[in-house]
Design an enzyme around this catalytic site. Sequence first.
Site, PDB file in Angstrom:
ATOM      1  N   LYS A 151       0.848  -1.356   0.018  1.00  0.00           N
ATOM      2  CA  LYS A 151       0.028   0.077   0.002  1.00  0.00           C
ATOM      3  C   LYS A 151       0.778   1.240  -0.222  1.00  0.00           C
ATOM      4  O   LYS A 151       2.000   1.391   0.767  1.00  0.00           O
ATOM      5  CB  LYS A 151      -0.839   0.073   1.326  1.00  0.00           C
ATOM      6  N   LYS A 153      -1.769   0.908  -3.073  1.00  0.00           N
ATOM      7  CA  LYS A 153      -1.712  -0.153  -3.944  1.00  0.00           C
ATOM      8  C   LYS A 153      -1.294   0.103  -5.573  1.00  0.00           C
ATOM      9  O   LYS A 153      -0.679  -0.594  -6.340  1.00  0.00           O
ATOM     10  CB  LYS A 153      -2.999  -0.728  -4.058  1.00  0.00           C
ATOM     11  N   HIS A 269      -8.308 -13.036  -9.018  1.00  0.00           N
ATOM     12  CA  HIS A 269      -8.836 -11.787  -8.371  1.00  0.00           C
ATOM     13  C   HIS A 269     -10.294 -11.598  -9.079  1.00  0.00           C
ATOM     14  O   HIS A 269     -10.453 -11.639 -10.300  1.00  0.00           O
ATOM     15  CB  HIS A 269      -7.880 -10.506  -8.650  1.00  0.00           C
ATOM     16  N   HIS A 302     -10.792 -15.066  -4.514  1.00  0.00           N
ATOM     17  CA  HIS A 302     -11.426 -14.072  -3.361  1.00  0.00           C
ATOM     18  C   HIS A 302     -13.013 -14.589  -3.320  1.00  0.00           C
ATOM     19  O   HIS A 302     -13.587 -14.425  -4.193  1.00  0.00           O
ATOM     20  CB  HIS A 302     -11.240 -12.604  -3.560  1.00  0.00           C
ATOM     21  N   GLY A 340     -10.167  -5.409   4.085  1.00  0.00           N
ATOM     22  CA  GLY A 340     -10.492  -4.721   5.337  1.00  0.00           C
ATOM     23  C   GLY A 340     -10.244  -5.525   6.494  1.00  0.00           C
ATOM     24  O   GLY A 340     -10.579  -5.265   7.890  1.00  0.00           O
ATOM     25  N   GLN A 360      -5.780 -12.289   3.446  1.00  0.00           N
ATOM     26  CA  GLN A 360      -4.952 -11.261   2.801  1.00  0.00           C
ATOM     27  C   GLN A 360      -5.228 -10.130   3.384  1.00  0.00           C
ATOM     28  O   GLN A 360      -6.632  -9.865   3.588  1.00  0.00           O
ATOM     29  CB  GLN A 360      -5.382 -11.235   1.270  1.00  0.00           C
ATOM     30  N   ALA A 361      -4.426  -9.545   3.946  1.00  0.00           N
ATOM     31  CA  ALA A 361      -4.464  -8.263   4.731  1.00  0.00           C
ATOM     32  C   ALA A 361      -3.736  -7.094   4.068  1.00  0.00           C
ATOM     33  O   ALA A 361      -2.329  -7.290   3.931  1.00  0.00           O
ATOM     34  CB  ALA A 361      -4.140  -8.217   6.162  1.00  0.00           C
ATOM     35  N   GLY A 363      -3.957  -2.985   4.176  1.00  0.00           N
ATOM     36  CA  GLY A 363      -4.090  -1.996   5.209  1.00  0.00           C
ATOM     37  C   GLY A 363      -4.008  -2.345   6.724  1.00  0.00           C
ATOM     38  O   GLY A 363      -3.056  -1.685   7.494  1.00  0.00           O
TER      39      GLY A 363
END
Length: 415
Positions: A151, A153, A269, A302, A340, A360-361, A363
């Site tokens: 990030k 991104k 994705h 996802h 999030g 997946q993280a 932020g």
Amino acid sequence: MPGIKYEDFLDLDYDPADSELVCWFHVEPAADMDMESAASRVASESSNGTWAELQVEGSVTDLSATAFEIDGNTVGVAYPDELFEDGNMAQVLSCIAGNILGMKAVERIRLNDCEWPEKLATSFPGPQFGTDVRNEIFDAGDRPITATVPKPKVGLSTDQHAQIGYEAWTGGIDLLKDDENLTDQTFNPFEDRLAESLARRDQAEEETGEPKSYLVNITADANTMLDRADAVAEQGCEYVMVDVVTTGWAAVQTVRERCEELGLAIHAHRAMHAAFDRVPNHGVSMRTIAQVARLCGVDHIHTGTADLGKLENEDTVGINEWLYSDLYGMNDVLPMASGGLHPGLVPELMDRCGNNIGIQAGGGVHGHPDGTHAGAKALRQAIDATMEGVPLTEYADDNPELATALDKWGTDTPR
């Protein structure tokens, strides 16, 4: 000559054959249309009917779809196998999710679910690896694998991107991931990013003793994606990432074929999925998109965060269960939870979705007050604590990175 009329496509006593593709639709008829009339038009338009009564020499009704069940606004339609070209997902979707979405006969229509017959399903390759990536690539045991997107991104230089990857990998993250809109821009060219990131990956592997990898985004036209997949394999990476909805299923199938030759896993994705599935009574459900992705051969996709993250979600748990399910011996798919997430949400996420997932993280790693490396450690610590059955607050006593993350975010979900 016999006439073919809309009512010929409705038979509420019909029992679908095992060879037929059965689709379940949510249907809201137009104001001047009853449900039976709307259902018959769905079956007609998605198979071999039209608005005018036809006079046909011989019989073609064996190629007609049949609306066989109406339960409230739910309509079941059975499609003869002969309607479909084996292994051609674009053609299949043109039938079952094509013109019917724009018919005046319905106010709203949504393809909610499919029951895939063996002949049609097995004409597609399915995943090459599926959930086996957790151990074949990462030796992760029973824990979820982890991923992060640098990030911001987009906008980072190649050097910045690779450095963030290194910090994340050495903090315990398994996978560096490109963002869905990062491909080959001048500020971070594809070939440079691939080479530099993998060089830092190798350094991180040597320092940590853990296998690491990179979900590099090859999304482009089909020919360019094939060239990029070749480059990924030549550089010794295990994965490619494809924006499967925006690039199209025919292109995904082409990439899947090349990836089998190269031994590469495919990370899917789902960018743009919400254009089809966010409105609950119209479009195509995420469950159906996930089914299509599995048939076309992705290894990860996802599927949401079970309402814990920043994005609108459908039935994440139900979708994941379908991705794990037996499908004529086809490999399963690893669901990726993203959008999030941060360490404080891990126990509830794993309680709802289990361990056989990827977490997946973005932020939630890079926004850690002490930086990316500490954020990666905090995420891994949250997973380790959950795997051991230890409350995060207790585990944080001996893990300051997790303690700092909990002080910052607690267990709140972002918007």
